[in-house]
Design a protein around this motif. Sequence first.
Motif, PDB file in Angstrom:
ATOM      1  N   GLY A  82      24.627  67.884  80.116  1.00 31.14           N
ATOM      2  CA  GLY A  82      25.875  67.256  80.558  1.00 31.14           C
ATOM      3  C   GLY A  82      27.093  68.091  80.233  1.00 31.14           C
ATOM      4  N   LEU A  83      27.091  68.691  79.039  1.00 31.09           N
ATOM      5  CA  LEU A  83      28.199  69.553  78.650  1.00 31.09           C
ATOM      6  C   LEU A  83      28.313  70.742  79.595  1.00 31.09           C
ATOM      7  CD1 LEU A  83      30.354  70.470  76.528  1.00 31.09           C
ATOM      8  CD2 LEU A  83      28.489  71.649  75.343  1.00 31.09           C
ATOM      9  N   ALA A  84      27.182  71.357  79.925  1.00 32.74           N
ATOM     10  CA  ALA A  84      27.202  72.520  80.808  1.00 32.74           C
ATOM     11  C   ALA A  84      27.758  72.167  82.180  1.00 32.74           C
ATOM     12  CB  ALA A  84      25.783  73.087  80.937  1.00 32.74           C
ATOM     13  N   ARG A  85      27.376  71.028  82.690  1.00 31.75           N
ATOM     14  CA  ARG A  85      27.866  70.621  84.016  1.00 31.75           C
ATOM     15  C   ARG A  85      29.379  70.430  84.004  1.00 31.75           C
ATOM     16  NH1 ARG A  85      24.691  66.421  87.795  1.00 31.75           N
ATOM     17  NH2 ARG A  85      25.928  66.701  89.692  1.00 31.75           N
ATOM     18  N   ALA A  86      29.885  69.783  82.963  1.00 31.18           N
ATOM     19  CA  ALA A  86      31.329  69.556  82.889  1.00 31.18           C
ATOM     20  C   ALA A  86      32.088  70.866  82.719  1.00 31.18           C
ATOM     21  CB  ALA A  86      31.644  68.608  81.727  1.00 31.18           C
ATOM     22  N   VAL A 111      35.722  67.170  73.482  1.00 34.40           N
ATOM     23  CA  VAL A 111      36.603  66.997  74.649  1.00 34.40           C
ATOM     24  C   VAL A 111      35.826  66.407  75.818  1.00 34.40           C
ATOM     25  CG1 VAL A 111      37.975  68.224  76.370  1.00 34.40           C
ATOM     26  CG2 VAL A 111      38.203  68.805  73.951  1.00 34.40           C
ATOM     27  N   VAL A 112      34.649  66.933  76.081  1.00 37.71           N
ATOM     28  CA  VAL A 112      33.849  66.432  77.200  1.00 37.71           C
ATOM     29  C   VAL A 112      33.448  64.986  76.960  1.00 37.71           C
ATOM     30  CG1 VAL A 112      31.620  66.685  78.365  1.00 37.71           C
ATOM     31  CG2 VAL A 112      33.021  68.696  77.915  1.00 37.71           C
ATOM     32  N   ARG A 113      33.102  64.629  75.730  1.00 42.65           N
ATOM     33  CA  ARG A 113      32.718  63.254  75.435  1.00 42.65           C
ATOM     34  C   ARG A 113      33.879  62.295  75.633  1.00 42.65           C
ATOM     35  NH1 ARG A 113      29.844  62.836  69.991  1.00 42.65           N
ATOM     36  NH2 ARG A 113      31.888  63.423  69.177  1.00 42.65           N
ATOM     37  N   GLU A 114      35.085  62.680  75.218  1.00 41.98           N
ATOM     38  CA  GLU A 114      36.239  61.788  75.333  1.00 41.98           C
ATOM     39  C   GLU A 114      36.725  61.634  76.769  1.00 41.98           C
ATOM     40  OE1 GLU A 114      37.298  59.893  73.133  1.00 41.98           O
ATOM     41  OE2 GLU A 114      36.335  60.712  71.330  1.00 41.98           O
ATOM     42  N   THR A 115      36.251  62.492  77.669  1.00 41.95           N
ATOM     43  CA  THR A 115      36.679  62.400  79.077  1.00 41.95           C
ATOM     44  C   THR A 115      35.529  62.006  79.988  1.00 41.95           C
ATOM     45  OG1 THR A 115      36.254  64.778  79.392  1.00 41.95           O
ATOM     46  CG2 THR A 115      38.475  64.132  78.730  1.00 41.95           C
ATOM     47  N   ALA A 116      34.445  61.497  79.396  1.00 40.55           N
ATOM     48  CA  ALA A 116      33.220  61.258  80.164  1.00 40.55           C
ATOM     49  C   ALA A 116      33.394  60.223  81.264  1.00 40.55           C
ATOM     50  CB  ALA A 116      32.096  60.841  79.222  1.00 40.55           C
ATOM     51  N   THR A 117      34.285  59.245  81.095  1.00 37.86           N
ATOM     52  CA  THR A 117      34.417  58.169  82.080  1.00 37.86           C
ATOM     53  C   THR A 117      35.511  58.429  83.105  1.00 37.86           C
ATOM     54  OG1 THR A 117      35.907  56.965  80.582  1.00 37.86           O
ATOM     55  CG2 THR A 117      33.551  56.459  80.455  1.00 37.86           C
ATOM     56  N   LEU A 118      36.201  59.545  83.005  1.00 37.48           N
ATOM     57  CA  LEU A 118      37.290  59.847  83.936  1.00 37.48           C
ATOM     58  C   LEU A 118      36.756  60.367  85.259  1.00 37.48           C
ATOM     59  CD1 LEU A 118      39.869  61.679  81.616  1.00 37.48           C
ATOM     60  CD2 LEU A 118      39.734  59.237  82.175  1.00 37.48           C
ATOM     61  N   THR A 119      37.593  60.248  86.287  1.00 43.14           N
ATOM     62  CA  THR A 119      37.256  60.871  87.558  1.00 43.14           C
ATOM     63  C   THR A 119      37.349  62.392  87.419  1.00 43.14           C
ATOM     64  OG1 THR A 119      39.543  60.864  88.326  1.00 43.14           O
ATOM     65  CG2 THR A 119      38.210  58.896  88.800  1.00 43.14           C
ATOM     66  N   ARG A 120      36.803  63.094  88.384  1.00 40.33           N
ATOM     67  CA  ARG A 120      36.838  64.548  88.347  1.00 40.33           C
ATOM     68  C   ARG A 120      38.281  65.055  88.310  1.00 40.33           C
ATOM     69  NH1 ARG A 120      32.667  68.075  90.591  1.00 40.33           N
ATOM     70  NH2 ARG A 120      33.429  70.222  90.645  1.00 40.33           N
ATOM     71  N   ARG A 140      37.630  67.839  65.906  1.00 36.34           N
ATOM     72  CA  ARG A 140      38.038  66.433  65.956  1.00 36.34           C
ATOM     73  C   ARG A 140      39.418  66.278  66.567  1.00 36.34           C
ATOM     74  NH1 ARG A 140      34.848  63.066  62.487  1.00 36.34           N
ATOM     75  NH2 ARG A 140      33.317  64.305  61.337  1.00 36.34           N
ATOM     76  N   ALA A 141      40.326  67.194  66.220  1.00 38.25           N
ATOM     77  CA  ALA A 141      41.679  67.118  66.781  1.00 38.25           C
ATOM     78  C   ALA A 141      41.655  67.341  68.292  1.00 38.25           C
ATOM     79  CB  ALA A 141      42.583  68.149  66.108  1.00 38.25           C
ATOM     80  N   ALA A 142      40.801  68.244  68.767  1.00 41.40           N
ATOM     81  CA  ALA A 142      40.685  68.467  70.206  1.00 41.40           C
ATOM     82  C   ALA A 142      40.178  67.211  70.907  1.00 41.40           C
ATOM     83  CB  ALA A 142      39.749  69.645  70.476  1.00 41.40           C
ATOM     84  N   GLY A 143      39.207  66.538  70.289  1.00 44.40           N
ATOM     85  CA  GLY A 143      38.714  65.297  70.870  1.00 44.40           C
ATOM     86  C   GLY A 143      39.774  64.221  70.907  1.00 44.40           C
ATOM     87  N   ARG A 144      40.567  64.114  69.837  1.00 40.01           N
ATOM     88  CA  ARG A 144      41.635  63.104  69.818  1.00 40.01           C
ATOM     89  C   ARG A 144      42.694  63.405  70.866  1.00 40.01           C
ATOM     90  NH1 ARG A 144      40.835  63.435  64.092  1.00 40.01           N
ATOM     91  NH2 ARG A 144      42.551  64.929  63.913  1.00 40.01           N
ATOM     92  N   ALA A 145      43.012  64.681  71.057  1.00 39.52           N
ATOM     93  CA  ALA A 145      43.995  65.051  72.079  1.00 39.52           C
ATOM     94  C   ALA A 145      43.490  64.679  73.465  1.00 39.52           C
ATOM     95  CB  ALA A 145      44.278  66.556  72.005  1.00 39.52           C
ATOM     96  N   ALA A 146      42.222  64.958  73.724  1.00 46.96           N
ATOM     97  CA  ALA A 146      41.652  64.603  75.025  1.00 46.96           C
ATOM     98  C   ALA A 146      41.640  63.086  75.220  1.00 46.96           C
ATOM     99  CB  ALA A 146      40.247  65.170  75.138  1.00 46.96           C
ATOM    100  N   ALA A 147      41.311  62.337  74.153  1.00 50.66           N
ATOM    101  CA  ALA A 147      41.284  60.878  74.255  1.00 50.66           C
ATOM    102  C   ALA A 147      42.667  60.323  74.531  1.00 50.66           C
ATOM    103  CB  ALA A 147      40.726  60.287  72.960  1.00 50.66           C
ATOM    104  N   ARG A 148      43.703  60.908  73.927  1.00 51.76           N
ATOM    105  CA  ARG A 148      45.061  60.421  74.150  1.00 51.76           C
ATOM    106  C   ARG A 148      45.482  60.600  75.601  1.00 51.76           C
ATOM    107  NH1 ARG A 148      49.557  61.282  75.884  1.00 51.76           N
ATOM    108  NH2 ARG A 148      51.462  60.410  75.014  1.00 51.76           N
TER     109      ARG A 148
END
Length: 451
Positions: A82-86, A111-120, A140-148
């Motif tokens: 899944g990560l590779a595809r994204a 980052v990919v996990r926090e954006t998993a439900t978004l449209t392309r 962790r900070a990158a993931g939080r930024a993506a989630a925000r």
Amino acid sequence: MAAFRASLAVLDVDAASDHERVALVAELERLKAAAAACQARATDALRRSREVAAPQDVGRSVGSEVALARRESPSSGDRHVGLARALVHEMPCLMAALTDGVTSEWAAVEVVRETATLTREDRAEVDRRIADALPRLGARAAGRAAARVAAELDAASVVRRMEAAVRSRRVSVRPAPDGMAYLTVLGPLREVVGAHAALLRRARSVVGGQCEDEAPGGRGVGAVSADTALSLLSGRTHGQVQPVEVQLVMTDRALLGTGDADRGVDEPARVPGHGSVPAPVARAWVRDAGPASVWLRRLYTAPDGRDLVAMDSRRRTFLGGLRRMLVLRDDVCTTPYCDAPIVHADHAHADHAHAGQDGGPTSASNGNGKCLRCNLVKEAPGWSVAVTRGSPHEILTRTPAGHSHRSLAPPLLGWGSETHPPPDADPSPEPVLPPGSVLERQVDWFFTSAA
């Protein structure tokens, strides 16, 4: 790539200055990130190739094959697919940062996990907006930024993801160092926090001497909290023994001091699926449980003491003693690097290496422990599993891409317990153990002697 990897082993770090050594560590870290980006491109190319050749084979099969190549569990292989595809198709800025080595693979995963439900389109916008910050952010900070940014772009998708997460609530267990284990409850935040607060409130009352039904006994708040949670979950009252069977494998010499005099009395025991336990601790567990709640089963081994003796059954399925023997012998899923426990697990299968519908016998030799995932994957096109050796029991797994992976059943007492010649040698036969009556007398002595 193999030649480059080999060259790292002869790199003369002793001749470098401290400045150069730190620079080398930093550059190797960037190299690992660039290698992860290359792995992602290769993984996605494999997925696309399979979609063309065998569309029904793309899901779990590709994930399991990637996991074997990376020496990781099948679920980790799915995440890498899944990560590779994204990265390859939806997040070019993140992929460029990983290729340049300015961010890490773990940050990319977050980052990919926090954006998993978004449209392309929304995922591409998150990718663009956090690109400049990535070199300065940890994982962790990158993931939080993506989630925000994701919550700003599509709050509804974030809510849907949280609702979906509630359906995945579960309880899991995994081993911890020093004979301990983690029991993890994954549930809604407010309920888990509330349960934790209730445990702490009860524990503080016990430690403070405010509970008439339980004394602290020298325990702190953390210990009382753990004891309370475990007793409630297992249905025990305070001081009651564990009513659920816990399989503990140890030699008669380590438990009772009888048997083969060449073996040590401190040879560690093993809890299948969870690892080794020092002999004094295992003896204390048995003694504290008391004779009324301890059942002893004799396990007959090969002459070298490494493997259980084969058992056959005419049943179509692995049940009773034969299933128990497979659990004790294989310990965890026999797919290399999977390590999923197969004892007391609803998702574990006792499987025929040579399929039963094709005439494979229901025997210890043809049986092997599998987690549900790996048992289903082996039925996909291009996969095969075969027994290549009976003792030690060895399984050969072949993948659709033509790679072979071998897994060997551990010694009965766990890896690191072998003191006899290796499997290919011809060990000399060991003396036959005394008859069972001696064992019964030793058991009686064990429980009646001073603790």
